[in-house]
Enzyme design. Structure first.
Site, PDB file in Angstrom:
ATOM      1  N   LYS A  86       0.859  -1.190   0.000  1.00  0.00           N
ATOM      2  CA  LYS A  86       0.000   0.000   0.000  1.00  0.00           C
ATOM      3  C   LYS A  86       0.890   1.233   0.000  1.00  0.00           C
ATOM      4  O   LYS A  86       1.872   1.288   0.738  1.00  0.00           O
ATOM      5  CB  LYS A  86      -0.892   0.039   1.261  1.00  0.00           C
ATOM      6  CG  LYS A  86      -1.928  -1.073   1.324  1.00  0.00           C
ATOM      7  CD  LYS A  86      -2.580  -1.138   2.706  1.00  0.00           C
ATOM      8  CE  LYS A  86      -3.561  -0.029   2.941  1.00  0.00           C
ATOM      9  NZ  LYS A  86      -4.280  -0.183   4.239  1.00  0.00           N
TER      10      LYS A  86
HETATM   11  O1  G3P Z   1      -7.766   0.759   5.977  1.00  0.00           O
HETATM   12  C1  G3P Z   1      -7.864   2.127   6.314  1.00  0.00           C
HETATM   13  C2  G3P Z   1      -8.513   2.239   7.635  1.00  0.00           C
HETATM   14  O2  G3P Z   1      -7.786   1.535   8.624  1.00  0.00           O
HETATM   15  C3  G3P Z   1      -8.764   3.649   8.091  1.00  0.00           C
HETATM   16  O3  G3P Z   1      -9.880   3.516   8.889  1.00  0.00           O
HETATM   17  O4  G3P Z   1     -11.379   3.921  10.790  1.00  0.00           O
HETATM   18  O5  G3P Z   1      -9.021   4.843  10.776  1.00  0.00           O
HETATM   19  O6  G3P Z   1     -10.747   5.783   9.228  1.00  0.00           O
HETATM   20  P1  G3P Z   1     -10.270   4.578   9.991  1.00  0.00           P
END
Ligand code: G3P
Length: 213
Positions: A86
């Site tokens: 990534k």
């Molecule tokens: O895969 C991306 C993810 O981990 C971000 O999620 O909940 O931190 O916005 P969040």
């Protein structure tokens, strides 16, 4: 249908990877920071050991310059040749993409917040394009409109890119992403809400009470 569990927690990953509908694990620096591994690659190796031969691991490269980002991406590929790397869909990520493509390193462009960004990421060779649905909503951006435009562009230009909807906060987000044709990655808690539906569990209790001995 492709469902990744979004975690760097070994126990959570082990639990969810046993579910036949889970395709793999996605990680990122925030998730790794939550588990505080003593050694990043030893921890990632442990995660990769949990995968069956069909499941995938995504690992995010870090770096403040293109050179740093490229070096980390190459190290990830060297240490975990099967992992998908990534990279942020930013200037640094776009700068190193041609080299990653040349090195045959499969790319997920992540932290995508707009259709244009995701489309450019697909043209740059991203196999997966990860819009951050929840954080887009926080920023008052309609994620679904952006995702629809991304997917229309992928189709119109016959790009071999897939939207991997991320930062999903609710089962409704999961369902909406699937309805748009996305693949998804979701935290264990969100996946739990998707399959641990309270009303269904109440019905099962009633079924079991009613069963004839
Ligand atoms: O895969 C991306 C993810 O981990 C971000 O999620 O909940 O931190 O916005 P969040």
């Amino acid at each position: 249908m492709t469902i990744f569990v979004d975690t760097a927690n070994i126990l959570e990953a082990e639990k969810w990877l046993k579910q036949p509908f889970v395709t793999g694990v996605t990680t990122n620096p925030l998730l790794l920071a939550q588990v505080k591994p003593t050694n990043r690659f030893e921890h990632l190796q442990k995660l990769s050991m949990l995968l069956n031969k069909e499941q995938l691991l995504m690992v995010q490269a870090v770096g403040e310059t293109p050179d740093e980002l490229l070096e980390d991406a190459r190290t990830i590929h060297e240490m975990l040749p099967e992992a998908i790397v990534k990279v942020p869909a930013d200037r640094n990520g776009f700068t190193i993409a041609p080299t990653l493509n040349h090195d045959k390193i499969e790319i997920t462009f992540t932290a995508v917040f707009s259709a244009a960004q995701g489309i450019i990421a697909a043209f740059a060779g991203g196999h997966y394009i990860a819009p951050y649905v929840g954080r887009m909503q926080d920023a008052k951006i309609d994620p679904w409109e952006q995702i629809e435009d991304m997917m229309d562009a992928f189709d119109a230009h016959e790009l071999d890119a897939h939207v991997l909807a991320a930062s999903l906060r609710t089962p409704d987000d999961v369902a909406k992403a699937f309805a748009l044709g996305c693949q998804i990655t979701a935290k264990p808690s969100v996946l739990d809400e998707c399959i641990g539906v309270e009303n269904t569990e109440k019905m099962v209790k009633e079924f079991n009470k009613a069963r004839l001995v």
